[in-house]
Design a protein around this motif. Structure first.
Motif, short mmCIF file in Angstrom:
data_model
loop_
_atom_site.label_atom_id
_atom_site.label_comp_id
_atom_site.label_asym_id
_atom_site.label_seq_id
_atom_site.Cartn_x
_atom_site.Cartn_y
_atom_site.Cartn_z
N ARG A 72 -11.99 -9.93 -19.96
CA ARG A 72 -13.21 -10.09 -21.03
C ARG A 72 -12.93 -9.14 -22.10
N THR A 73 -13.16 -9.46 -23.24
CA THR A 73 -13.10 -8.69 -24.56
C THR A 73 -14.36 -8.81 -25.61
N PRO A 74 -15.14 -7.95 -25.59
CA PRO A 74 -15.20 -6.43 -25.16
C PRO A 74 -15.80 -6.69 -23.97
N PRO A 75 -15.44 -5.53 -23.30
CA PRO A 75 -16.07 -5.12 -21.84
C PRO A 75 -18.01 -5.03 -21.90
N PRO A 76 -18.44 -5.24 -21.09
CA PRO A 76 -20.13 -5.21 -21.02
C PRO A 76 -20.42 -3.73 -21.72
N PRO A 77 -21.51 -3.59 -22.31
CA PRO A 77 -21.76 -2.22 -22.99
C PRO A 77 -21.85 -1.23 -21.99
N ALA A 78 -22.10 -0.99 -20.77
CA ALA A 78 -22.08 -0.17 -19.74
C ALA A 78 -20.71 -0.13 -18.90
N GLY A 79 -19.84 -1.07 -19.25
CA GLY A 79 -18.66 -1.27 -18.45
C GLY A 79 -18.61 -2.16 -17.40
N PHE A 80 -17.55 -2.48 -16.72
CA PHE A 80 -17.48 -3.44 -15.66
C PHE A 80 -18.18 -2.78 -14.24
N PRO A 81 -18.57 -3.46 -13.37
CA PRO A 81 -18.74 -3.23 -11.93
C PRO A 81 -17.61 -2.86 -11.65
N ALA A 82 -17.30 -2.04 -10.49
CA ALA A 82 -15.93 -1.78 -9.80
C ALA A 82 -16.01 -1.97 -8.30
N LEU A 83 -15.27 -2.50 -7.80
CA LEU A 83 -15.19 -2.45 -6.36
C LEU A 83 -14.13 -1.74 -5.61
N TYR A 84 -14.13 -0.87 -4.99
CA TYR A 84 -13.07 -0.02 -4.26
C TYR A 84 -12.88 -0.66 -2.98
N LEU A 85 -11.66 -1.09 -2.76
CA LEU A 85 -11.43 -1.98 -1.27
C LEU A 85 -10.63 -1.00 -0.44
N LEU A 86 -10.69 -0.50 0.45
CA LEU A 86 -9.78 0.02 1.41
C LEU A 86 -8.88 -0.91 2.26
N ASP A 87 -7.79 -0.56 2.73
CA ASP A 87 -6.74 -1.31 3.25
C ASP A 87 -6.52 -2.38 2.30
N GLY A 88 -5.92 -1.94 1.07
CA GLY A 88 -5.78 -2.66 -0.04
C GLY A 88 -4.87 -3.64 0.01
N ASN A 89 -3.83 -3.19 0.72
CA ASN A 89 -2.60 -4.26 1.05
C ASN A 89 -3.13 -5.49 1.45
N ALA A 90 -4.02 -5.39 2.71
CA ALA A 90 -4.40 -6.93 3.41
C ALA A 90 -5.42 -7.23 2.47
N VAL A 91 -6.36 -6.59 1.79
CA VAL A 91 -7.18 -7.10 0.75
C VAL A 91 -6.71 -8.19 -0.31
N LEU A 92 -5.59 -7.50 -0.80
CA LEU A 92 -4.98 -8.29 -2.07
C LEU A 92 -4.10 -9.66 -1.37
N SER A 93 -3.63 -9.38 0.07
CA SER A 93 -3.06 -10.77 0.49
C SER A 93 -3.80 -11.70 0.73
N ARG A 94 -4.97 -11.29 1.27
CA ARG A 94 -6.31 -12.63 1.51
C ARG A 94 -7.13 -12.88 0.55
N LEU A 95 -6.84 -12.22 -0.77
CA LEU A 95 -7.67 -12.37 -1.99
C LEU A 95 -7.45 -13.95 -2.51
N ARG A 96 -8.29 -14.69 -2.68
CA ARG A 96 -8.41 -16.21 -2.94
C ARG A 96 -9.02 -16.20 -4.41
N PRO A 97 -8.23 -17.03 -5.19
CA PRO A 97 -8.44 -17.25 -6.54
C PRO A 97 -9.89 -17.89 -6.72
N GLU A 98 -10.34 -18.72 -5.92
CA GLU A 98 -11.46 -19.26 -5.86
C GLU A 98 -12.94 -18.27 -5.65
N TRP A 99 -12.48 -17.20 -5.04
CA TRP A 99 -13.58 -16.01 -4.93
C TRP A 99 -13.68 -15.30 -6.17
N LEU A 100 -12.71 -15.31 -7.14
CA LEU A 100 -12.81 -14.59 -8.05
C LEU A 100 -13.18 -15.52 -9.19
N THR A 101 -13.03 -16.95 -9.27
CA THR A 101 -13.52 -17.63 -10.36
C THR A 101 -14.85 -18.10 -9.93
#
Length: 319
Positions: A72-101
Motif C-alpha cells: 500500500r502506497t503511501p503507508p498509513p500516517p502513523a505506519g502499519f501495525p506489525a505482528l511479530y510471530l515466533l516459530d516463523g518457519n511454521a507460521v509462514l508454512s501455515r499462512l493462508r492467502p484468505e487470512w490476509l485478503t
C-alpha cells in the motif's frame, strides 16, 4: 501476589500437568516436517515478501526472519501495525492467502516471522533455548523431561529482537510502534508473557497462545509479581488463549481422570488470566478453543491474531 495465592496457582498448575509441556497425546508439532512451498514462494496480491538471516548467539543456530509488507502506497500516517510471530518457519508454512485478503477492509499488518535458518518447521533445540527464561542469577536451566536441551536464553533473545531485528524492520517499512504485537505458541507463549512481564514497553500488544505457564518451577509467576510491582505506564492489551482439551495423557488415566485433568488445566489458565487482569493498565482478554489440543491451537489462533492487529473486531468468544 501473596503467598497463599501463589501456592494455589502452583497447585493448580501441577495438578493440571502444566508444569511441563503437554505430552504426545496433546498433538505436539511434528519436529521432522519441512516447510515446503509457502506464500512467500508463490506470491500474494497485496503483500511483498523478503527475508534476511541474522547471526544467533555464539554456538546457536542462525535466525531467519521473513517479512511480509502490505503493498500500500503511501503507508498509513502513523505506519502499519506489525505482528511479530515466533516459530516463523511454521507460521509462514501455515499462512493462508484468505487470512490476509480478509484484512483489506482494515489496516493489514506487517508480518515479522522470526524463525531459524533451516527448512524444518520447528527447531526444537534452538527454540527451547531462545524462548525459555532462566531463574535470576542462573545462566541456563534444564527441563527435567528433556535434560539434553539447554534453556534460559529468553532475556538475551528479547535483546536480540530489539537490537537487530526491529531496526531492520524499521529500515524496510514504516511501523506504528503503538500497534506492534508479539505472538507465540507454547514455549513461544511463555516467551511472550516473559517479555510482557520484564519489558512491557517492547510491544503494544501481547498474544500468548497455549503458553507453558509452569516452566522452571513456575518461574513465570515470579515475573508476573515483578510486573504487578511495576505496572506498565500505558494500557497494554493481552490476548491469552488455549485449547480446552490441552492435557498430557498417560496410559493409566481413565475417562474420569482425563475429564478432571482438563478441568484443572482450564482452571489454572483462567486463574493466571485473572491475576494478569488485576495488574493496573493490563487488559487481559481470554479465550478457550472448544475441543482443541495443544498443537491444534497454533493454526487456530493465527487468523484471529491477524484480525485483531489489523483493527477488526475480535470473535465474540473472547472475553
Amino acid at each position: 501476589m501473596d503467598l497463599q495465592r501463589r501456592r494455589l496457582s502452583q497447585g493448580l498448575l501441577a495438578a493440571a500437568g502444566l508444569l511441563v509441556l503437554p505430552g504426545p497425546a496433546a498433538a505436539r508439532p511434528d519436529m521432522t516436517r519441512t516447510m515446503g512451498t509457502t506464500v512467500a514462494d508463490t506470491g500474494l496480491a497485496g503483500y511483498r515478501f523478503e527475508s534476511r538471516v541474522f547471526a544467533g548467539a555464539e554456538g546457536r543456530r542462525r535466525h531467519r526472519v521473513w517479512l511480509a509488507i502490505p503493498d500500500r502506497t503511501p503507508p498509513p500516517p502513523a505506519g502499519f501495525p506489525a505482528l511479530y510471530l515466533l516459530d516463523g518457519n511454521a507460521v509462514l508454512s501455515r499462512l493462508r492467502p484468505e487470512w490476509l485478503t480478509a484484512l483489506d477492509e482494515a489496516t493489514p499488518p506487517v508480518l515479522v516471522m522470526i524463525g531459524y535458518d533451516t527448512d524444518l518447521l520447528f527447531d526444537g533445540e534452538a527454540r527451547h533455548y531462545d524462548y525459555t527464561p532462566a531463574p535470576e542469577g542462573q545462566a541456563s536451566v534444564r527441563d527435567a523431561r528433556r535434560p539434553q536441551r539447554e534453556g534460559g536464553g529468553a532475556a538475551a533473545f528479547i535483546e536480540r529482537i530489539e537490537s537487530t531485528i526491529t531496526p531492520w524492520v524499521a529500515s524496510r517499512t514504516q511501523v506504528d510502534a503503538n500497534r506492534k504485537a508479539l505472538w507465540g505458541h507454547s514455549f513461544g507463549g511463555l516467551f511472550t508473557l516473559f517479555t510482557l512481564c520484564t519489558r512491557p514497553q517492547a510491544f503494544g500488544i501481547y498474544m500468548p497462545v497455549s503458553p507453558s505457564l509452569g516452566w522452571a518451577d513456575n518461574l513465570l509467576r515470579q515475573s508476573l509479581d515483578h510486573l504487578a510491582a511495576r505496572p506498565p505506564e500505558r494500557n497494554i492489551p493481552v490476548w491469552l488463549c488455549r485449547g480446552d482439551n490441552e492435557v498430557r495423557v498417560t496410559a493409566e488415566m481413565n475417562a474420569d481422570q482425563l475429564r478432571q485433568r482438563k478441568q484443572q488445566g482450564n482452571a489454572a489458565f483462567n486463574h493466571f488470566a485473572d491475576d494478569l487482569d488485576r495488574i493496573p493498565r493490563v487488559e487481559a482478554h481470554r479465550r478457550l478453543y472448544p475441543g482443541l489440543g495443544h498443537g491444534d491451537t497454533f493454526s487456530a489462533a493465527l487468523p484471529e491474531a491477524l484480525r485483531i492487529v489489523a483493527g477488526l473486531a475480535p470473535d465474540p468468544a473472547w472475553s
